[in-house]
Design an enzyme around this catalytic site. Structure first.
Site, PDB file in Angstrom:
ATOM      1  N   HIS A 171       7.346  -7.470  -2.488  1.00 40.84           N
ATOM      2  CA  HIS A 171       7.192  -6.863  -1.154  1.00 40.84           C
ATOM      3  C   HIS A 171       8.215  -7.439  -0.169  1.00 40.84           C
ATOM      4  O   HIS A 171       8.113  -7.196   1.034  1.00 40.84           O
ATOM      5  CB  HIS A 171       5.802  -7.178  -0.579  1.00 40.84           C
ATOM      6  CG  HIS A 171       4.671  -6.400  -1.165  1.00 40.84           C
ATOM      7  ND1 HIS A 171       4.760  -5.080  -1.532  1.00 40.84           N
ATOM      8  CD2 HIS A 171       3.380  -6.757  -1.393  1.00 40.84           C
ATOM      9  CE1 HIS A 171       3.580  -4.671  -1.986  1.00 40.84           C
ATOM     10  NE2 HIS A 171       2.726  -5.656  -1.915  1.00 40.84           N
TER      11      HIS A 171
ATOM     12  N   TYR B 123       6.365   8.111  -1.867  1.00 38.24           N
ATOM     13  CA  TYR B 123       5.042   8.326  -2.464  1.00 38.24           C
ATOM     14  C   TYR B 123       4.730   9.831  -2.434  1.00 38.24           C
ATOM     15  O   TYR B 123       4.195  10.379  -3.397  1.00 38.24           O
ATOM     16  CB  TYR B 123       4.020   7.534  -1.636  1.00 38.24           C
ATOM     17  CG  TYR B 123       2.582   7.665  -2.064  1.00 38.24           C
ATOM     18  CD1 TYR B 123       2.027   6.753  -2.953  1.00 38.24           C
ATOM     19  CD2 TYR B 123       1.754   8.670  -1.547  1.00 38.24           C
ATOM     20  CE1 TYR B 123       0.691   6.847  -3.331  1.00 38.24           C
ATOM     21  CE2 TYR B 123       0.427   8.775  -1.923  1.00 38.24           C
ATOM     22  CZ  TYR B 123      -0.103   7.857  -2.812  1.00 38.24           C
ATOM     23  OH  TYR B 123      -1.424   7.965  -3.178  1.00 38.24           O
TER      24      TYR B 123
ATOM     25  N   LYS C 287       0.806  -1.225   0.000  1.00 33.94           N
ATOM     26  CA  LYS C 287       0.000   0.000   0.000  1.00 33.94           C
ATOM     27  C   LYS C 287       0.842   1.279   0.000  1.00 33.94           C
ATOM     28  O   LYS C 287       0.423   2.317   0.505  1.00 33.94           O
ATOM     29  CB  LYS C 287      -0.994   0.035   1.178  1.00 33.94           C
ATOM     30  CG  LYS C 287      -1.781  -1.228   1.415  1.00 33.94           C
ATOM     31  CD  LYS C 287      -2.308  -1.861   0.162  1.00 33.94           C
ATOM     32  CE  LYS C 287      -3.480  -1.144  -0.436  1.00 33.94           C
ATOM     33  NZ  LYS C 287      -3.903  -1.836  -1.706  1.00 33.94           N
TER      34      LYS C 287
ATOM     35  N   SER D 231      -4.741   2.845   3.982  1.00 34.47           N
ATOM     36  CA  SER D 231      -4.999   2.212   2.696  1.00 34.47           C
ATOM     37  C   SER D 231      -5.192   0.704   2.887  1.00 34.47           C
ATOM     38  O   SER D 231      -6.104   0.089   2.319  1.00 34.47           O
ATOM     39  CB  SER D 231      -3.819   2.501   1.761  1.00 34.47           C
ATOM     40  OG  SER D 231      -4.022   1.920   0.509  1.00 34.47           O
TER      41      SER D 231
HETATM   42  P1  A3P Z   1      -5.086   4.735  -1.210  1.00 38.55           P
HETATM   43  O1  A3P Z   1      -5.789   3.518  -0.688  1.00 38.55           O
HETATM   44  O2  A3P Z   1      -4.621   5.634  -0.099  1.00 38.55           O
HETATM   45  O3  A3P Z   1      -5.856   5.474  -2.248  1.00 38.55           O
HETATM   46  P2  A3P Z   1      -0.195  -0.432  -3.576  1.00 38.55           P
HETATM   47  O4  A3P Z   1      -0.255  -0.363  -5.040  1.00 38.55           O
HETATM   48  O5  A3P Z   1       1.188  -0.479  -3.014  1.00 38.55           O
HETATM   49  O6  A3P Z   1      -1.093  -1.507  -3.039  1.00 38.55           O
HETATM   50  O7  A3P Z   1      -0.748   0.946  -3.016  1.00 38.55           O
HETATM   51  C1  A3P Z   1      -2.078   1.314  -3.242  1.00 38.55           C
HETATM   52  C2  A3P Z   1      -2.210   2.780  -2.906  1.00 38.55           C
HETATM   53  O8  A3P Z   1      -1.560   3.559  -3.913  1.00 38.55           O
HETATM   54  C3  A3P Z   1      -3.675   3.204  -2.890  1.00 38.55           C
HETATM   55  O9  A3P Z   1      -3.742   4.253  -1.910  1.00 38.55           O
HETATM   56  C4  A3P Z   1      -3.822   3.712  -4.305  1.00 38.55           C
HETATM   57  O10 A3P Z   1      -4.927   4.553  -4.512  1.00 38.55           O
HETATM   58  C5  A3P Z   1      -2.502   4.466  -4.477  1.00 38.55           C
HETATM   59  N1  A3P Z   1      -2.209   4.736  -5.889  1.00 38.55           N
HETATM   60  C6  A3P Z   1      -2.185   3.890  -6.919  1.00 38.55           C
HETATM   61  N2  A3P Z   1      -1.959   4.539  -8.077  1.00 38.55           N
HETATM   62  C7  A3P Z   1      -1.825   5.855  -7.765  1.00 38.55           C
HETATM   63  C8  A3P Z   1      -1.595   7.051  -8.533  1.00 38.55           C
HETATM   64  N3  A3P Z   1      -1.485   7.028  -9.834  1.00 38.55           N
HETATM   65  N4  A3P Z   1      -1.511   8.211  -7.862  1.00 38.55           N
HETATM   66  C9  A3P Z   1      -1.635   8.264  -6.528  1.00 38.55           C
HETATM   67  N5  A3P Z   1      -1.880   7.173  -5.749  1.00 38.55           N
HETATM   68  C10 A3P Z   1      -1.967   5.974  -6.359  1.00 38.55           C
END
Ligand code: A3P
Length: 287
Positions: free
Chosen positions: A101, A186, A46, A131
């Site tokens: 991961h 991020y 996340k 998240s």
């Molecule tokens: P949120 O749940 O806070 O929206 P992972 O891919 O490591 O599982 O992380 C998922 C998180 O990254 C989610 O956060 C998702 O919305 C966010 N995410 C994915 N693509 C994104 C983008 N293009 N810009 C910003 N956040 C992004």
């Protein structure tokens, strides 16, 4: 599925059993042959994994969206430790783009002596926690997270999938100055995506024109990724991911934790954070 079957326990950590097995994790560690040309995207869950799975292929295509619009993200940047890892990665031509991961000590033995590149993305752990909490509520293959308060405790104790956020960052941060390692947050990607893309292009040895950087930034924008069926997990059956509860691509902002944590929860989290990060010289996320 009853709760104990949702995870396997390997090296003292929980791994969702839907996509991980003892064999797949052992393969990743013992048998996988890392190559010097490999590029690993490494994250704690996340923290922006899916975003980077969009961005890195776009860097390699110089902004041409075809790969990310036609190949699902789990095929274009396969997961090393998942059951599908061996089949998707073993015979793939270089450069292989690989997601994991894993913490440092569980990486493939062959990785440590290779010149493979690592793009490590980290995120404010409070936002990763939020998240993850929502993700657990929408994904039937993950255990019930309990209340938000209970989930904070599990997260701080590392009793969550893939183990402790603190162990993850502590295992990778010491590599930050190595030539084959790029550390990104991020939050810097949210603040200045184009700046992060320039850094990434240089790191990967790709000359990106201004137009290419703009095209990559545009294609990997949250709203565009949310519409991209190859990236938004909408192909996953509703029994496994209920997008009506919340989208996998949920909010895509920095600081959403402020909408979830009470003052007491923030203070508790920060004090555990300070204690666990003591001595690491890690400048981020202190409050
Ligand atoms: P949120 O749940 O806070 O929206 P992972 O891919 O490591 O599982 O992380 C998922 C998180 O990254 C989610 O956060 C998702 O919305 C966010 N995410 C994915 N693509 C994104 C983008 N293009 N810009 C910003 N956040 C992004």
């Amino acid at each position: 599925m009853s709760e104990p079957q949702l995870n396997i326990v390997h090296e003292g950590m929980m791994w969702p059993s839907l996509v991980h097995s003892e064999e797949s994790l052992t393969y990743a560690r013992e048998e996988f042959q890392a190559r010097d040309e490999d590029v690993f995207i490494i994250t704690y869950p996340k923290s922006g994994t899916t975003w980077m799975q969009e961005i890195v292929p776009l860097v390699y295509s110089s902004g041409d969206p075809t790969p990310v619009q036609t190949i699902p993200n789990w095929q274009r940047v396969p997961w090393l430790e998942q059951k599908s890892g061996k089949e998707l990665l073993e015979n793939r031509p270089s450069p292989r783009l690989i997601t994991t991961h894993l913490i440092y000590r569980l990486m493939p033995k062959s990785f440590y002596t290779s010149k493979a590149k690592v793009v490590y993305v980290t995120r404010n752990p409070k936002d990763a926690l939020v998240s993850s909490f929502h993700y657990h509520n929408m994904a039937s293959f993950l255990e019930n997270p309990g209340t938000f308060d209970e989930f904070i405790d599990k997260f701080l104790e590392g009793k969550v999938m893939f183990g402790s956020w603190f162990d993850h960052i502590k295992s990778w941060w010491p590599l930050k100055d190595q030539d084959n390692f790029l550390f990104l947050t991020y939050e810097e990607m949210i603040q200045d995506l184009q700046g992060a893309l320039v850094k990434l292009g240089e790191f990967l040895g790709k000359q990106l024109s201004g137009d290419a950087v703009e095209a990559i930034a545009n294609q990997s924008k949250f709203d565009n990724m949310k519409q991209n069926k190859m990236s938004n997990y909408s192909f996953v059956p509703e029994e496994l991911m209920d997008h009506k509860k919340t989208n996998f691509l949920r909010k895509g902002i920095a600081g959403d934790w402020k909408n979830h944590f009470t003052t007491a929860q923030t203070e508790h989290f920060n004090s555990v954070y300070t204690q666990k990060m003591k001595g690491l010289n890690f400048p981020f996320y202190k409050d």
